[in-house]
Design an enzyme around this catalytic site. Structure first.
Site, PDB file in Angstrom:
ATOM      1  N   SER A  85     -72.297 -75.680  -3.099  1.00 43.38           N
ATOM      2  CA  SER A  85     -72.152 -74.725  -4.187  1.00 43.38           C
ATOM      3  C   SER A  85     -71.924 -73.361  -3.563  1.00 43.38           C
ATOM      4  O   SER A  85     -72.614 -72.977  -2.610  1.00 43.38           O
ATOM      5  CB  SER A  85     -73.416 -74.715  -5.051  1.00 43.38           C
ATOM      6  OG  SER A  85     -73.213 -73.870  -6.175  1.00 43.38           O
ATOM      7  N   GLU A  86     -70.930 -72.625  -4.084  1.00 41.08           N
ATOM      8  CA  GLU A  86     -70.497 -71.426  -3.362  1.00 41.08           C
ATOM      9  C   GLU A  86     -71.548 -70.340  -3.271  1.00 41.08           C
ATOM     10  O   GLU A  86     -71.434 -69.432  -2.468  1.00 41.08           O
ATOM     11  CB  GLU A  86     -69.196 -70.863  -3.935  1.00 41.08           C
ATOM     12  CG  GLU A  86     -69.212 -70.577  -5.409  1.00 41.08           C
ATOM     13  CD  GLU A  86     -68.413 -71.621  -6.182  1.00 41.08           C
ATOM     14  OE1 GLU A  86     -68.632 -72.819  -5.927  1.00 41.08           O
ATOM     15  OE2 GLU A  86     -67.579 -71.228  -6.997  1.00 41.08           O
ATOM     16  N   ASN A  87     -72.578 -70.428  -4.120  1.00 38.25           N
ATOM     17  CA  ASN A  87     -73.642 -69.432  -4.039  1.00 38.25           C
ATOM     18  C   ASN A  87     -74.660 -69.738  -2.939  1.00 38.25           C
ATOM     19  O   ASN A  87     -75.754 -69.175  -2.946  1.00 38.25           O
ATOM     20  CB  ASN A  87     -74.333 -69.256  -5.397  1.00 38.25           C
ATOM     21  CG  ASN A  87     -74.853 -70.551  -5.961  1.00 38.25           C
ATOM     22  OD1 ASN A  87     -74.207 -71.587  -5.861  1.00 38.25           O
ATOM     23  ND2 ASN A  87     -76.022 -70.519  -6.564  1.00 38.25           N
ATOM     24  N   GLY A  88     -74.290 -70.620  -2.003  1.00 42.95           N
ATOM     25  CA  GLY A  88     -75.097 -70.745  -0.799  1.00 42.95           C
ATOM     26  C   GLY A  88     -75.961 -71.975  -0.671  1.00 42.95           C
ATOM     27  O   GLY A  88     -77.037 -71.929  -0.080  1.00 42.95           O
ATOM     28  N   SER A 123     -71.007 -69.233   3.201  1.00 40.28           N
ATOM     29  CA  SER A 123     -70.588 -70.188   2.179  1.00 40.28           C
ATOM     30  C   SER A 123     -69.070 -70.178   2.011  1.00 40.28           C
ATOM     31  O   SER A 123     -68.441 -71.234   1.909  1.00 40.28           O
ATOM     32  CB  SER A 123     -71.274 -69.850   0.857  1.00 40.28           C
ATOM     33  OG  SER A 123     -71.012 -70.849  -0.090  1.00 40.28           O
TER      34      SER A 123
END
Lengths: 218, 227, 218, 227
Positions: free
Chosen positions: A47-50, A89
């Site tokens: 997930s791109e938020n880490g 990320s």
């Protein structure tokens, strides 16, 4: 034509994700794919938020506002998962480390251009998020969409009329009526939903299609 | 089940081909994956391009790889040291090619490769020999040199602990180039002191997430007694 | 002229490093500065191989081959110190986060060009390490060097004859006979070692100097 | 003795000037330094340029700052959300300027500022509206857009724990933009759930070394009960 439900589409995409893949599922419809990944297959959700190694939604009452996915929904982290900052990320995304991303789309062109972030309508407030990074970065870009808009127009087009997310970036399109690859030779139908005919499909898509089912499509 | 651990050093370095570009972690001997390098010598690949901060110390590790005449070219920042005699002799004899890169540009170019950037404007080296022939640009009154990513076919790195998904943590200053090289190679091979069960590494403290690592091999904890 | 010993030079530099500074001490002579930083002053030593909060040399027998400085000598880490990778370490350097770096030099020019990595001699094997990053990155670049070479030539020159490390990057030069600032108005002598005269200094330096002692030099 | 901790939120946001560029951490509300934002509203600075992934949610935090009419311009990747009504209204009324940046370019430009790069060639956005008018280049057969660093005068971020040297660790997905924003601002101000004694944070697990942080303020551990 016979149409898959949204859940059936998600199940269909899930079938094509091999064990060990690093995968980002876009916001919205693609998120559903997670529900159909077989439990016995280890697949790494990013997930791109880490987050890497994202797990299922938490039990009610177990939600943590600091453990969310890119759609800002509560999630969990699997054993073996990890947290990292946005720089790392997006290095994963832009640097070609994700095997597959699955994105929704407004339109896909015959050459694999993707439009999925902005209708271009006057007064619309645009928001792009990580879509452009996924489009250029993942090794394979899968699109998941109904073939037709609500008003019956093909979302598979000769050239996108909506603003682009990425140029020539789409590899495969999972629609509710067929699975179609973007190839150097054009759009190739790999699979038709049971009961649908190629000619029927070609009639509603304003771009030339070829038929070449994959031997091992399932 | 995904298991990136391999049971032998031989298996760890399998497939490294002649002519490959191989990043090797370490700053001097700290963080140098000595056992993987020995395995690479035994494996036999040649005409390698090596990316490392240095060009070998003494007669072991990277120096031994050089001495075995497996290296065509080295990309590094600090080749000449008190104990770089193997490199010095090869270089003076014209038997090894050197691309000298300022240490920060080396790091930034490796990071650029890992992060998918096409090129970067860096201030380091502007107006020096090491920027000769390179494109430069003035941005907001400061001068920059255009530098390109350094990618590799393989990275050999050393970490403290790893798990079957390839997650890694490091030890002290042995961390150095490991985490960034892991991002910039097609196949990253990590030697670790210990392979731990999945879930043993706290998700908050994993330095290299498994996405950047393809093979993990345990070499015992000879070097990590203090960990 | 009266000359400071190398230890006296190190002590002199140390006096100018304020509490709370983030400092990188180059390999060789600058490393000595650490020995003279007053214990009651908290100063953060950075080492480009991934340390912040570097402490003194360890007790004999306590050396750790994985806890070394940029000169590859064993060091310790203070409470509150941290480890990080080379990318982050050079971001600290190149990104202007270090307040001061202290570097040795072969030559410094009247406009602050620095030459300290390569004699340019035929057959010499060059090695640059992190010198170029420090030269462009630290907020203040201090040079520490004998004013004269072993053969009696001034290392303070009109234009460097050795290959450059950085252009116009030096802020202050601590020599064995004087402390000299590089300013937009040229080289300004801030301090002379006791017993040395400005005229004497100007006679051996082939670049015009000005005299403007700092009120609060000590 | 160096002590970067401050005892009040008021002190933490002191000196933020009219017209300043302020980075604010967070992805939605996760990692958003709500208490620091409230203090900034009370402090009164106006004509701010805000850098954040979003443009506020609901009526609190960043949304409240917008609602107080303190923001001239916002640089973000994802303004429009179900609960971005404050931004939406200001934007439609032409009362706020928007620079829309793809999320990865936002991160990379912040990192470029922190790392002292002059500019980067990034593949993201090539051929799209968001690259219109920007320099592009083909490198090794792939297309890139030239993007410049985003620096800030101040960064407001949220971490889990901090010490008097400014070292920080984060909690779960609240980490997001905090560590990179800390590198790109002249003055980084961190709100933490807990200030711990120097030495309590393991040097191997510090995510943001103190060099990147100028002020630390404790806001109690209301949000970190699970830590």
């Amino acid at each position: 034509m016979n149409k898959l439900t949204r859940d059936q589409m998600a199940e269909r995409v899930a079938r094509d994700i091999p064990e060990g893949s690093y995968v980002n599922l876009g916001i919205g419809l693609p998120t559903k794919v997670a529900n159909y990944l077989p439990k016995e297959r280890e697949i790494f959700l990013h997930s791109e938020n880490g987050l890497l190694g994202m797990g299922e939604a938490p039990e009610p009452g177990e939600e943590d506002p600091e453990l969310i996915n890119a759609g800002k929904e509560p999630v969990t982290l699997l054993e073996g998962g990890s947290f990292f900052h946005h720089g790392d990320s997006f290095a994963m995304m832009r640097g070609g480390h994700l095997d597959i991303c699955v994105l929704g789309a407004f339109q896909v062109s015959a050459t694999g251009d993707l439009a999925n972030w902005h209708t271009g309508a006057p007064g619309a407030i645009p928001a792009v998020g990580g879509a452009m990074d996924l489009a250029v970065g993942a090794k394979q870009v899968f699109v998941m969409m109904d073939l037709l808009t609500k008003t019956g127009e093909s979302k598979l087009v000769d050239a996108c009329s909506y603003p682009l997310t990425g140029v020539g970036c789409v590899d495969r399109i999972y629609t509710d009526v067929a699975v179609i690859d973007v190839t150097p030779d054009g759009l190739v139908v790999r699979e038709l939903v049971e009961g649908n005919s190629f000619d029927e499909l070609q009639r509603i898509v304003p771009v030339p299609l070829k038929l070449a089912p994959l031997a091992a499509a399932a | 089940m995904i298991d990136k651990t391999v049971s032998s050093l031989e298996e760890a370095v399998a497939g490294i081909f002649d002519g490959a570009t191989v990043m090797i972690g370490g700053f001097g001997t700290a963080g140098q994956p000595a056992e993987l390098i020995d395995a690479l010598i035994a494996q036999g690949a040649r005409d390698l391009t090596i990316v490392n901060n240095n060009a070998g110390n003494g007669e072991i590790g990277l120096a031994a790889l050089l001495k075995a005449r497996r290296v065509k070219k080295i990309i590094c920042s600090f080749p000449r040291q008190a104990d770089s005699q193997v490199f010095d002799a090869l270089y003076r004899a014209g038997e090894i090619e050197l691309e000298l890169v300022p240490q920060g540009n080396l790091a930034a170019r490796i990071q650029a490769a890992g992060a998918g950037l096409g090129a970067i404007f860096t201030p380091t080296g502007y107006g020096t020999l090491l920027a000769e022939g390179k494109e430069t640009r003035e941005i907001d009154g400061k001068h920059y040199v255009l530098e390109y990513p350094i990618k590799a076919d393989f990275a050999l790195i050393k970490a403290l602990k790893g798990d079957r998904w390839g997650n890694l943590v490091y030890r002290k200053a042995a961390r150095n180039f490991g985490p960034i090289m892991a991002t910039a190679a097609d196949v990253t091979i990590a030697q670790v002191s210990e392979i731990v069960p999945l879930g043993d590494l706290d998700p908050e403290v994993i330095v290299t997430p498994g996405i950047f690592v393809q093979r993990v091999v345990a070499i015992g904890n000879a070097v990590a007694q203090a960990a």
